[in-house]
Each structure stands twice: as C-alpha cells, then as structure tokens.
Design an enzyme around this catalytic site. Structure first.
Site, short mmCIF file in Angstrom:
data_model
loop_
_atom_site.label_atom_id
_atom_site.label_comp_id
_atom_site.label_asym_id
_atom_site.label_seq_id
_atom_site.Cartn_x
_atom_site.Cartn_y
_atom_site.Cartn_z
CD GLU A 143 16.85 -4.08 39.80
OE1 GLU A 143 17.98 -4.03 39.35
OE2 GLU A 143 15.94 -2.98 39.77
CD GLU A 240 19.59 1.30 37.79
OE1 GLU A 240 18.68 1.95 37.91
OE2 GLU A 240 19.84 0.06 38.16
#
Length: 264
Positions: A143, A240
C-alpha cells in the site's frame, strides 16, 4: 454499489475490540477489517466473526515495534528473518479467521539511507513472502501511504507500487489502493482507478484531509463508488476513517450508499 467493510481499529472504538464485531454487524456491515489482531487469541476473534456472520477481509502483518514507531519491516535490510517470522504469524491468523488477504507494511526509510538497497530488500522479501502465502491461498497487498501521516514511509505512489508488483512477478501480490492516501499524494483518483484496478486487491476510503467520514472533505465518493461499479470492481471497500463525532452518528453516508442493497 461496492461492499463496505468497517475498519474496527478506527470505527466503533466506543466499545472494546471484541465487542466491535457485533456493533458493526448491527450497523449493517457484512465485512470487517482491522490493523492488527495479535493482541487477541485467534479463536476469540474467529468466534466473534462466526457469531455475527461477518467476513474478515483484511489485516496487516506484524509491523515490528509499533509503539516505538515502526511501520513494517519488509524493506529493512537486516530484518529478513524477523520479517519471515511475521509472515508465518500473519498466515496463522489468516487461516484461523478465513482472511483472504494480508497487507505487508513496507517500513520507514531512515534519513540518508540507500533507497536502492531498501528497494532490493523489499522486492526479495515480497517475492519470498508471496510464495509462502500462495501455498496458503492468501493474497499479499502493498500500500502506498502518504508521508504526511507516516513521514519516511518507503512506498508512496501508485506508479511505484505497481512497478514493484510487476518486478516481484507473483500473481498473488496486489496493490491496496487507499483513496485517502492517493488523493493526498497525487490525486487524479478516477484516472488511476481506470488504469490500475485490475491489479488492485483492496480499496480503502476516508474523507480528505481530516480522515473523517467519506461524505466530508474534498473527494466525491459517490462518483467514485459509481465508477467502481462501472469498472466491475468485485472486492471490498474498507472504511478506514476516524469518525468525527461517534461511529453511529457518522454512518449517514453508509445508509445512503447501501439504501438499495438487499442485505444492507
């Protein structure tokens, strides 16, 4: 409409971790993700998943000494054996929880470090880890993260992440595309989704710039959700974000987005 997974490290923090599974299910979520499960026995988490009929869609491999500021080990020369052990531990939890994908945190690049050496370590570690994970039927994700939230983080851009993915060459290595980080680092999210989505294994969202609910800030998420449908994205979208004024009070966006979904 995409399938949304509540991030239990940031959402429903009004209650202890193991109680958040029930809270997420009651709010209408069918999937959950979290940063790290390792403070709890895997069987306790598995029990909550089963009790509330939730899918665990993602968690991170052990990051090293998180409390001391470490954010992963995969790109750190000299930590290869520790990293390999973290892969084994993560896969043990993934098997117990039925988790199909794990995020591999790259780590922080020390000031003045030889980036090429760290990159070579990263690629080699990812190659070995992907082979180990493949035998367990698990995908690994890398990521890009913005350096405002995590200064010094090794991996920052979509192009760099996909270049590394291609170099590793493992079919079970994919990119985790957090649209919050992508907007801060480079923007042009829709164009990047169209370009990279076939190689994206998971998407995450949050409002920009405060990282609150996705219906706040500068990103037009309803447009992007429609684009994901248009592009045929069948994966999960992890939520998130840090609720601004309590988790339940901020779920209006979720209710609107899933209003026509039969299982919402």
């Amino acid at each position: 409409m995409p399938r949304f997974a509540a991030n239990l490290s940031m959402m429903f923090t009004e209650v202890p971790f193991l109680e958040r599974f029930g809270a997420a299910a009651q709010a209408g979520f069918a999937g959950v993700e979290f940063l790290f499960p390792y403070e709890h026995p895997a069987q306790d988490i598995a029990r909550e998943l089963a009790r509330h009929r939730l899918a665990n869609v993602l968690f991170n491999l052990p990051p090293g000494d998180f409390k001391a500021g470490e954010r992963g080990m995969a790109s750190l020369p000299g930590r290869e054996a520790e990293f390999a052990g973290s892969v084994d531990l993560g896969l043990t939890y993934a098997k117990a929880l039925g988790t199909p994908r794990l995020h591999v945190m790259a780590g922080l690049l020390p000031t003045g470090a030889d980036r090429s050496r760290h990159r070579a370590t990263y690629v080699a570690n990812l190659r070995r880890a992907a082979e180990t994970a493949a035998s367990a039927g698990v995908d690994l994700l890398i990521e890009p993260i913005n350096t405002r939230d995590i200064p010094g983080y090794f991996l920052n851009s979509q192009a760099e992440a996909h270049a590394i993915r291609e170099e590793v060459g493992a079919p079970n290595l994919k990119v985790q595309m957090d649209l919050y980080h992508a907007q801060i680092v480079e923007g042009d999210i829709a164009v990047k989704l169209r370009r990279y989505l076939p190689h994206v294994g998971h998407i995450q969202i949050a409002g920009v710039p405060e990282r609150h609910e996705p219906d706040t800030g500068e990103v037009n998420y309803p447009y992007l959700f429609a684009l994901l449908d248009e592009l045929g994205y069948a994966g999960w979208v992890g939520c998130e974000y840090r609720p601004a004024n309590g988790t339940l009070a901020g779920l209006g966006w979720f209710r609107r987005a899933t209003a026509s979904e039969p299982n919402a």
